[in-house]
Scaffold this active site. Structure first.
Site, PDB file in Angstrom:
ATOM      1  N   ASP A  51      -1.381  -0.539   6.102  1.00  0.00           N
ATOM      2  CA  ASP A  51      -1.359   0.148   7.400  1.00  0.00           C
ATOM      3  C   ASP A  51      -2.742   0.279   8.020  1.00  0.00           C
ATOM      4  OD1 ASP A  51      -2.097   2.152   5.362  1.00  0.00           O
ATOM      5  OD2 ASP A  51      -2.141   3.513   7.088  1.00  0.00           O
TER       6      ASP A  51
ATOM      7  N   LYS B  85      -7.403  19.293  -5.354  1.00  0.00           N
ATOM      8  CA  LYS B  85      -6.574  18.629  -4.329  1.00  0.00           C
ATOM      9  C   LYS B  85      -5.551  17.708  -4.988  1.00  0.00           C
ATOM     10  CE  LYS B  85      -5.496  14.968  -1.850  1.00  0.00           C
ATOM     11  NZ  LYS B  85      -5.195  13.606  -2.299  1.00  0.00           N
TER      12      LYS B  85
ATOM     13  N   ASP C 101      -0.232   5.086   0.863  1.00  0.00           N
ATOM     14  CA  ASP C 101      -0.513   6.041   1.945  1.00  0.00           C
ATOM     15  C   ASP C 101      -0.441   5.372   3.307  1.00  0.00           C
ATOM     16  OD1 ASP C 101      -1.138   8.492   0.538  1.00  0.00           O
ATOM     17  OD2 ASP C 101      -2.852   7.392  -0.261  1.00  0.00           O
TER      18      ASP C 101
ATOM     19  N   GLU D  83      -0.704  11.053   5.150  1.00  0.00           N
ATOM     20  CA  GLU D  83      -2.072  11.540   5.359  1.00  0.00           C
ATOM     21  C   GLU D  83      -2.138  12.871   6.113  1.00  0.00           C
ATOM     22  OE1 GLU D  83      -4.459  10.537   3.748  1.00  0.00           O
ATOM     23  OE2 GLU D  83      -4.426   8.385   3.393  1.00  0.00           O
TER      24      GLU D  83
ATOM     25  N   HIS E 295     -11.845  17.782  -5.382  1.00  0.00           N
ATOM     26  CA  HIS E 295     -10.856  16.704  -5.437  1.00  0.00           C
ATOM     27  C   HIS E 295      -9.913  16.865  -6.626  1.00  0.00           C
ATOM     28  CE1 HIS E 295      -9.425  12.419  -5.753  1.00  0.00           C
ATOM     29  NE2 HIS E 295      -9.066  12.775  -4.553  1.00  0.00           N
TER      30      HIS E 295
ATOM     31  N   THR F 105      -2.786   0.988  -4.438  1.00  0.00           N
ATOM     32  CA  THR F 105      -3.309   2.115  -3.669  1.00  0.00           C
ATOM     33  C   THR F 105      -4.657   2.582  -4.198  1.00  0.00           C
ATOM     34  OG1 THR F 105      -2.927   4.427  -3.041  1.00  0.00           O
ATOM     35  CG2 THR F 105      -1.934   3.706  -5.105  1.00  0.00           C
ATOM     36  N   THR F 106      -5.427   3.153  -3.281  1.00  0.00           N
ATOM     37  CA  THR F 106      -6.690   3.791  -3.635  1.00  0.00           C
ATOM     38  C   THR F 106      -6.435   5.174  -4.246  1.00  0.00           C
ATOM     39  OG1 THR F 106      -7.785   2.644  -1.831  1.00  0.00           O
ATOM     40  CG2 THR F 106      -8.791   4.678  -2.518  1.00  0.00           C
TER      41      THR F 106
ATOM     42  N   ASP G 279       0.868  -1.172   0.000  1.00  0.00           N
ATOM     43  CA  ASP G 279       0.000   0.000   0.000  1.00  0.00           C
ATOM     44  C   ASP G 279       0.915   1.236   0.000  1.00  0.00           C
ATOM     45  OD1 ASP G 279      -2.241   1.747   0.592  1.00  0.00           O
ATOM     46  OD2 ASP G 279      -1.495   1.758   2.656  1.00  0.00           O
TER      47      ASP G 279
ATOM     48  N   GLY H 156     -10.645   6.868  -0.595  1.00  0.00           N
ATOM     49  CA  GLY H 156     -10.864   7.664  -1.800  1.00  0.00           C
ATOM     50  C   GLY H 156     -11.153   9.106  -1.412  1.00  0.00           C
ATOM     51  N   GLY H 157     -10.316  10.022  -1.909  1.00  0.00           N
ATOM     52  CA  GLY H 157     -10.441  11.427  -1.517  1.00  0.00           C
ATOM     53  C   GLY H 157     -11.779  12.044  -1.910  1.00  0.00           C
TER      54      GLY H 157
HETATM   55  C1  XBP Z   1      -5.627   5.908   0.737  1.00  0.00           C
HETATM   56  C2  XBP Z   1      -6.809   6.667   0.405  1.00  0.00           C
HETATM   57  C3  XBP Z   1      -6.665   7.851  -0.467  1.00  0.00           C
HETATM   58  C4  XBP Z   1      -5.795   8.969   0.086  1.00  0.00           C
HETATM   59  C5  XBP Z   1      -5.980  10.234  -0.694  1.00  0.00           C
HETATM   60  O1  XBP Z   1      -6.016   4.615   1.198  1.00  0.00           O
HETATM   61  O2  XBP Z   1      -7.909   6.319   0.815  1.00  0.00           O
HETATM   62  O3  XBP Z   1      -7.966   8.350  -0.658  1.00  0.00           O
HETATM   63  O4  XBP Z   1      -6.159   9.229   1.431  1.00  0.00           O
HETATM   64  O5  XBP Z   1      -5.733  10.030  -2.056  1.00  0.00           O
HETATM   65  P1  XBP Z   1      -5.037   3.377   1.035  1.00  0.00           P
HETATM   66  P2  XBP Z   1      -6.789  10.486  -3.189  1.00  0.00           P
HETATM   67  O6  XBP Z   1      -3.770   3.747   1.717  1.00  0.00           O
HETATM   68  O7  XBP Z   1      -5.755   2.269   1.770  1.00  0.00           O
HETATM   69  O8  XBP Z   1      -4.900   3.062  -0.423  1.00  0.00           O
HETATM   70  O9  XBP Z   1      -7.219  11.882  -2.838  1.00  0.00           O
HETATM   71  O10 XBP Z   1      -6.021  10.403  -4.480  1.00  0.00           O
HETATM   72  O11 XBP Z   1      -7.959   9.532  -3.124  1.00  0.00           O
HETATM   73 MG    MG Z   2      -2.891   3.048   3.590  1.00  0.00          MG
END
Ligand code: XBP
Ligand code: MG
Length: 253
Positions: free
Chosen positions: A180, A83, A12, A19, A80, A120-121, A10, A53-54
């Site tokens: 995480d 962002k 983030d 974050e 978004h 990653t999301t 993953d 997802g942001g």
């Molecule tokens: C990460 C997320 C993402 C980020 C922000 O989750 O949920 O939405 O917080 O990125 P993970 P975006 O680590 O479980 O993949 O704004 O591009 O969504």
């Molecule tokens: Mg994560």
């Protein structure tokens, strides 16, 4: 020594603590740019991480504050986009560090011929340059990368992990995931992956039952390395075989 064929990371919270001081300020700047009366403090943002997802995170918070669904979705999409551009600029600057021990682990995997991927999301626009800065030089070419743009359902849905396995051409039984968060862990487990959780600061309280190993850091004693991940995979295989044998014994009794 038994080794995994691939390890899927993953991004983030796992490869880097992005974050609280990365995504969160970018969301807040985008709210201000769009005249949206929202400011996410660290505590509120940590709670909002339950929504992956942001865009979905913004829409969920707007709806919770009484904005009608359609309007919330429209505003969330526009905010978004801004962002994403803001955080991509931050990611490209190369100023976000990898979590301690991440680069050592990735280099060890590479040395042992283990393939390395990211799941990653987050959006490709920022995640691709960030991953390049974090581990590009120790991982060589990343063997597989799945971004939020590639799927129709976000974690905890397993679609992203299943897609990564398909692209690798490997069964889940020879691959380890490193996550995480609770939603990330559930996505990996639903794809039948042996999963290590390395807790991050804002996801520290998440329910991580089902993880093969829960850690607070990559380094430490013993450090996470290829051999340790291989041993976890071998233990899971042994447990699966033992469970199959005992259910055979029960049904023939
Ligand atoms: C990460 C997320 C993402 C980020 C922000 O989750 O949920 O939405 O917080 O990125 P993970 P975006 O680590 O479980 O993949 O704004 O591009 O969504
Ligand atoms: Mg994560």
């Amino acid at each position: 020594m038994s080794l995994p064929a691939a390890v899927l990371f993953d991004v983030d919270g796992t490869l880097a603590e992005t974050e609280r001081d990365g995504h969160r300020p970018a969301f807040n700047r985008a709210f201000a740019e769009h005249g949206v009366d929202l400011h996410w403090d660290p505590e509120h943002y940590a709670r909002l991480l339950a929504v992956t997802g942001g865009r979905q995170r913004i829409a969920a918070d707007l709806r919770r504050r009484g904005r009608p669904g359609d309007e919330a979705d429209r505003v969330a999409a526009a905010v978004h986009r801004s962002k994403t551009a803001l955080f991509a600029e931050h990611a490209r600057s190369g100023s976000i560090p990898a979590r301690p021990g991440v680069r050592t682990l990735v280099a060890d995997l590479r040395r042992h011929g283990v393939r390395v991927g990211v799941v990653t999301t987050g959006r490709r626009e920022w995640a691709e340059p960030l991953v390049g800065h974090l581990i590009g030089d120790v991982a060589g070419r990343i063997d597989v990368a799945v971004y939020g743009d590639d799927v129709t359902a976000f974690k905890p849905d397993p679609q992203c992990y299943r897609l990564a396995l398909r692209r690798l051409g490997m069964p889940a039984s020879c691959v380890v995931a490193v996550e995480d968060s609770g939603p990330g862990l559930r996505a990996a487990l639903a794809a039948r992956l042996v999963t290590v959780v390395v807790r991050s600061e804002p996801t520290a309280g998440h329910d991580v039952r089902g993880a093969a190993l829960v850690r607070h850091a990559f380094d430490g004693d013993p450090p996470l390395d290829a051999a340790l991940l291989g041993a976890l995979l071998a233990r899971a295989e042994y447990q699966r075989t033992a469970a199959r044998r005992s259910s055979c014994r029960r049904s023939s009794a």
